[in-house]
Structure formats: structure tokens, C-alpha cells
Design a protein around this motif. Structure first.
Motif, PDB file in Angstrom:
ATOM      1  N   ASN A  19      10.563  -4.468 -17.094  1.00  9.72           N
ATOM      2  CA  ASN A  19      12.003  -4.194 -17.218  1.00  9.72           C
ATOM      3  C   ASN A  19      12.614  -3.688 -15.921  1.00  9.72           C
ATOM      4  OD1 ASN A  19      11.909  -4.874 -20.009  1.00  9.72           O
ATOM      5  ND2 ASN A  19      11.115  -2.826 -20.438  1.00  9.72           N
ATOM      6  N   ASP A  20      12.301  -4.358 -14.814  1.00 17.11           N
ATOM      7  CA  ASP A  20      12.822  -4.007 -13.490  1.00 17.11           C
ATOM      8  C   ASP A  20      12.446  -2.596 -13.045  1.00 17.11           C
ATOM      9  OD1 ASP A  20      13.947  -6.498 -13.043  1.00 17.11           O
ATOM     10  OD2 ASP A  20      15.833  -5.946 -14.006  1.00 17.11           O
ATOM     11  N   GLN A  21      11.296  -2.122 -13.505  1.00 15.23           N
ATOM     12  CA  GLN A  21      10.778  -0.827 -13.076  1.00 15.23           C
ATOM     13  C   GLN A  21       9.315  -0.995 -12.674  1.00 15.23           C
ATOM     14  OE1 GLN A  21      11.479   1.746 -16.466  1.00 15.23           O
ATOM     15  NE2 GLN A  21      13.514   2.268 -15.721  1.00 15.23           N
ATOM     16  N   LEU A  22       8.906  -0.263 -11.628  1.00 18.37           N
ATOM     17  CA  LEU A  22       7.542  -0.329 -11.123  1.00 18.37           C
ATOM     18  C   LEU A  22       6.727   0.817 -11.723  1.00 18.37           C
ATOM     19  CD1 LEU A  22       5.562  -1.712  -9.134  1.00 18.37           C
ATOM     20  CD2 LEU A  22       6.307  -0.015  -7.430  1.00 18.37           C
ATOM     21  N   TYR A  23       5.543   0.467 -12.229  1.00 20.38           N
ATOM     22  CA  TYR A  23       4.644   1.458 -12.828  1.00 20.38           C
ATOM     23  C   TYR A  23       3.278   1.386 -12.173  1.00 20.38           C
ATOM     24  CZ  TYR A  23       8.000   2.079 -16.585  1.00 20.38           C
ATOM     25  OH  TYR A  23       9.134   2.368 -17.300  1.00 20.38           O
ATOM     26  N   GLN A  31      13.755   0.731  -5.044  1.00 20.01           N
ATOM     27  CA  GLN A  31      14.383   2.010  -4.696  1.00 20.01           C
ATOM     28  C   GLN A  31      14.031   3.006  -5.783  1.00 20.01           C
ATOM     29  OE1 GLN A  31      15.930   2.619  -1.786  1.00 20.01           O
ATOM     30  NE2 GLN A  31      15.450   0.504  -1.242  1.00 20.01           N
ATOM     31  N   VAL A  32      13.306   4.052  -5.414  1.00 21.34           N
ATOM     32  CA  VAL A  32      12.813   5.090  -6.332  1.00 21.34           C
ATOM     33  C   VAL A  32      12.259   4.497  -7.633  1.00 21.34           C
ATOM     34  CG1 VAL A  32      14.080   7.042  -5.366  1.00 21.34           C
ATOM     35  CG2 VAL A  32      15.160   5.666  -7.140  1.00 21.34           C
ATOM     36  N   HIS A  70       0.833  -1.201   0.000  1.00 18.13           N
ATOM     37  CA  HIS A  70       0.000   0.000   0.000  1.00 18.13           C
ATOM     38  C   HIS A  70       0.866   1.249   0.000  1.00 18.13           C
ATOM     39  CE1 HIS A  70      -3.502  -2.511   0.612  1.00 18.13           C
ATOM     40  NE2 HIS A  70      -2.872  -3.096   1.612  1.00 18.13           N
ATOM     41  N   SER A  71       1.511   1.508  -1.112  1.00 22.72           N
ATOM     42  CA  SER A  71       2.327   2.712  -1.230  1.00 22.72           C
ATOM     43  C   SER A  71       1.409   3.916  -1.402  1.00 22.72           C
ATOM     44  CB  SER A  71       3.259   2.604  -2.437  1.00 22.72           C
ATOM     45  OG  SER A  71       4.010   3.781  -2.567  1.00 22.72           O
ATOM     46  N   PRO A  72       1.688   5.002  -0.717  1.00 23.17           N
ATOM     47  CA  PRO A  72       0.852   6.190  -0.924  1.00 23.17           C
ATOM     48  C   PRO A  72       1.062   6.750  -2.330  1.00 23.17           C
ATOM     49  CG  PRO A  72       2.742   6.709   0.463  1.00 23.17           C
ATOM     50  CD  PRO A  72       2.763   5.228   0.236  1.00 23.17           C
ATOM     51  N   LEU A  73       0.058   7.462  -2.808  1.00 17.61           N
ATOM     52  CA  LEU A  73       0.205   8.137  -4.099  1.00 17.61           C
ATOM     53  C   LEU A  73       1.106   9.353  -3.913  1.00 17.61           C
ATOM     54  CD1 LEU A  73      -3.486   7.933  -5.325  1.00 17.61           C
ATOM     55  CD2 LEU A  73      -1.538   6.577  -6.119  1.00 17.61           C
ATOM     56  N   PRO A  74       1.767   9.796  -4.980  1.00 19.44           N
ATOM     57  CA  PRO A  74       2.652  10.958  -4.844  1.00 19.44           C
ATOM     58  C   PRO A  74       1.849  12.232  -4.610  1.00 19.44           C
ATOM     59  CG  PRO A  74       2.412  10.382  -7.146  1.00 19.44           C
ATOM     60  CD  PRO A  74       1.715   9.303  -6.351  1.00 19.44           C
ATOM     61  N   ASN A  75       2.439  13.164  -3.901  1.00 23.99           N
ATOM     62  CA  ASN A  75       1.798  14.462  -3.690  1.00 23.99           C
ATOM     63  C   ASN A  75       1.808  15.244  -4.992  1.00 23.99           C
ATOM     64  OD1 ASN A  75       1.400  13.943  -0.989  1.00 23.99           O
ATOM     65  ND2 ASN A  75       3.387  14.789  -0.407  1.00 23.99           N
ATOM     66  N   SER A 107       9.715   3.420  -2.621  1.00 21.28           N
ATOM     67  CA  SER A 107      10.897   2.701  -2.146  1.00 21.28           C
ATOM     68  C   SER A 107      10.461   1.787  -1.012  1.00 21.28           C
ATOM     69  CB  SER A 107      11.973   3.668  -1.640  1.00 21.28           C
ATOM     70  OG  SER A 107      12.523   4.408  -2.702  1.00 21.28           O
ATOM     71  N   GLY A 108      11.032   0.599  -0.963  1.00 20.19           N
ATOM     72  CA  GLY A 108      10.696  -0.349   0.094  1.00 20.19           C
ATOM     73  C   GLY A 108      10.601  -1.754  -0.450  1.00 20.19           C
ATOM     74  N   LEU A 109      10.120  -2.671   0.383  1.00 18.19           N
ATOM     75  CA  LEU A 109       9.981  -4.069  -0.004  1.00 18.19           C
ATOM     76  C   LEU A 109       8.557  -4.355  -0.458  1.00 18.19           C
ATOM     77  CD1 LEU A 109      11.926  -5.898   2.842  1.00 18.19           C
ATOM     78  CD2 LEU A 109      12.704  -5.417   0.515  1.00 18.19           C
ATOM     79  N   MET A 110       8.438  -5.077  -1.561  1.00 20.26           N
ATOM     80  CA  MET A 110       7.140  -5.524  -2.054  1.00 20.26           C
ATOM     81  C   MET A 110       7.128  -7.047  -1.998  1.00 20.26           C
ATOM     82  SD  MET A 110       5.425  -5.268  -5.847  1.00 20.26           S
ATOM     83  CE  MET A 110       5.142  -3.519  -5.864  1.00 20.26           C
ATOM     84  N   HIS A 111       6.190  -7.594  -1.243  1.00 21.96           N
ATOM     85  CA  HIS A 111       6.056  -9.045  -1.118  1.00 21.96           C
ATOM     86  C   HIS A 111       4.943  -9.513  -2.041  1.00 21.96           C
ATOM     87  CE1 HIS A 111       8.721  -8.842   2.287  1.00 21.96           C
ATOM     88  NE2 HIS A 111       7.959  -7.913   2.806  1.00 21.96           N
ATOM     89  N   VAL A 112       5.294 -10.415  -2.948  1.00 19.08           N
ATOM     90  CA  VAL A 112       4.340 -10.901  -3.940  1.00 19.08           C
ATOM     91  C   VAL A 112       4.082 -12.384  -3.683  1.00 19.08           C
ATOM     92  CG1 VAL A 112       3.862 -11.141  -6.394  1.00 19.08           C
ATOM     93  CG2 VAL A 112       5.302  -9.246  -5.590  1.00 19.08           C
ATOM     94  N   PRO A 113       2.878 -12.738  -3.193  1.00 22.46           N
ATOM     95  CA  PRO A 113       2.595 -14.139  -2.911  1.00 22.46           C
ATOM     96  C   PRO A 113       2.482 -14.953  -4.196  1.00 22.46           C
ATOM     97  CG  PRO A 113       0.624 -12.820  -2.626  1.00 22.46           C
ATOM     98  CD  PRO A 113       1.751 -11.863  -2.909  1.00 22.46           C
ATOM     99  N   GLN A 114       2.762 -16.235  -4.074  1.00 20.12           N
ATOM    100  CA  GLN A 114       2.679 -17.154  -5.209  1.00 20.12           C
ATOM    101  C   GLN A 114       1.719 -18.277  -4.856  1.00 20.12           C
ATOM    102  OE1 GLN A 114       4.945 -16.527  -8.107  1.00 20.12           O
ATOM    103  NE2 GLN A 114       4.790 -14.644  -6.948  1.00 20.12           N
ATOM    104  N   GLY A 115       0.980 -18.773  -5.824  1.00 22.28           N
ATOM    105  CA  GLY A 115       0.088 -19.899  -5.598  1.00 22.28           C
ATOM    106  C   GLY A 115      -1.238 -19.484  -4.991  1.00 22.28           C
ATOM    107  N   LYS A 116      -2.004 -20.472  -4.588  1.00 21.55           N
ATOM    108  CA  LYS A 116      -3.347 -20.252  -4.049  1.00 21.55           C
ATOM    109  C   LYS A 116      -3.298 -19.752  -2.614  1.00 21.55           C
ATOM    110  CE  LYS A 116      -5.680 -23.813  -6.718  1.00 21.55           C
ATOM    111  NZ  LYS A 116      -6.448 -25.059  -6.647  1.00 21.55           N
TER     112      LYS A 116
END
Length: 144
Positions: free
Chosen positions: A63-67, A120-121, A21-26, A89-98
Motif C-alpha cells: 500500500n505504497d509503504q515500505l516495511y 520519503q519517511v 542498503h538503508s541503515p537500520l534505525p538507531n 528516505s531516498g531512491l530505491m532501484h528495483v531491477p526487472q527481468g533476468k
């Protein structure tokens, strides 16, 4: 506390839910605040206790960038062009499977370990399969 609605991530052609839950940019020129009744794709969950932010996002890793791909709720993107998430910036945990188990607090257990991305950015700087790492740690303990 009520479990919060998940965000959506598109990655390697797959769609999965994430508790990111990253905040939206100001004051981003591509994002506007709207009244919920004027919002597109109004979901009854938006605005409930399961979505205290009043919106949920759809993200994509390319391509290793978050959009940021889309927003549903009290914010909207002005056009359909993805927005490079340079504010994230931070850690994103992506679950796999059911999904195997979920309790009222939002804690979830999936059948396969999660993929973790260090962001990171807006750039994915490191990723790993936590199952492989835990197996390596167990093996290292046995060897010692």
C-alpha cells in the motif's frame, strides 16, 4: 572492492534482489543486535567481504509503504510483525527481468529497465518505469 550481497524486496507478489542498503534505525525496540553465531539463518556470505555490514534485510512494499520484514545476520527482529520503515528516505532501484551481467564491483545489468521508487519517511511518493521515461526523453529529442 567486493560486490555486496543484495537486499531482498517483496513487491506485487514477486521476490527480487535490490542494491538498496538503508541503515537500520538507531535503538528501535523491535530490533536487537546478536552475535553472528546466535543468528538465525546464518548464511556463509554474512560476515564475509561481500557483506561488510554483517547483515542483510528483507523489505516489502505494501500500500505504497515500505516495511522491514526480516533481518539475517548480526541483527534480528524481536517478532514477526513487519516494521514500518519511517527512517528510510531516498531512491530505491528495483531491477526487472533476468540478470544479464555483473562485474566484481557490483555493477549489474538486467534485461529490462529498473523500476525506481522515491521513498520519503517510509512512504512511496513517486515511482516510474525508467524504460518508459528514457523512451519519452528520446522522443522529445526527436521532436525538438
Amino acid at each position: 572492492m567486493t560486490a555486496q550481497v543484495d537486499e531482498i524486496l517483496l513487491f506485487n507478489g514477486n521476490k527480487t534482489s535490490i542494491t538498496f542498503h538503508s541503515p537500520l534505525p538507531n535503538s528501535h525496540p523491535g530490533i536487537i543486535k546478536v552475535d553472528n553465531k546466535d543468528s538465525k539463518n546464518v548464511d556463509p556470505v554474512i560476515g564475509s567481504t561481500a557483506c561488510w555490514r554483517g547483515y542483510t534485510d528483507i523489505w516489502e512494499i505494501q500500500n505504497d509503504q515500505l516495511y522491514l520484514i526480516d533481518i539475517v545476520g548480526c541483527y534480528q527482529m524481536i517478532d514477526t510483525n513487519p516494521i514500518f520503515a519511517d527512517w528510510v528516505s531516498g531512491l530505491m532501484h528495483v531491477p526487472q527481468g533476468k540478470l544479464v551481467y555483473c562485474d566484481r564491483s557490483g555493477a549489474k545489468v538486467y534485461e529490462i529497465a529498473k523500476f525506481t521508487a522515491n521513498i520519503q519517511v517510509g512512504l512511496i511518493t513517486h515511482d516510474m518505469d525508467s524504460l518508459a521515461i528514457s523512451q519519452k526523453l528520446c522522443l522529445a529529442r526527436i521532436v525538438q
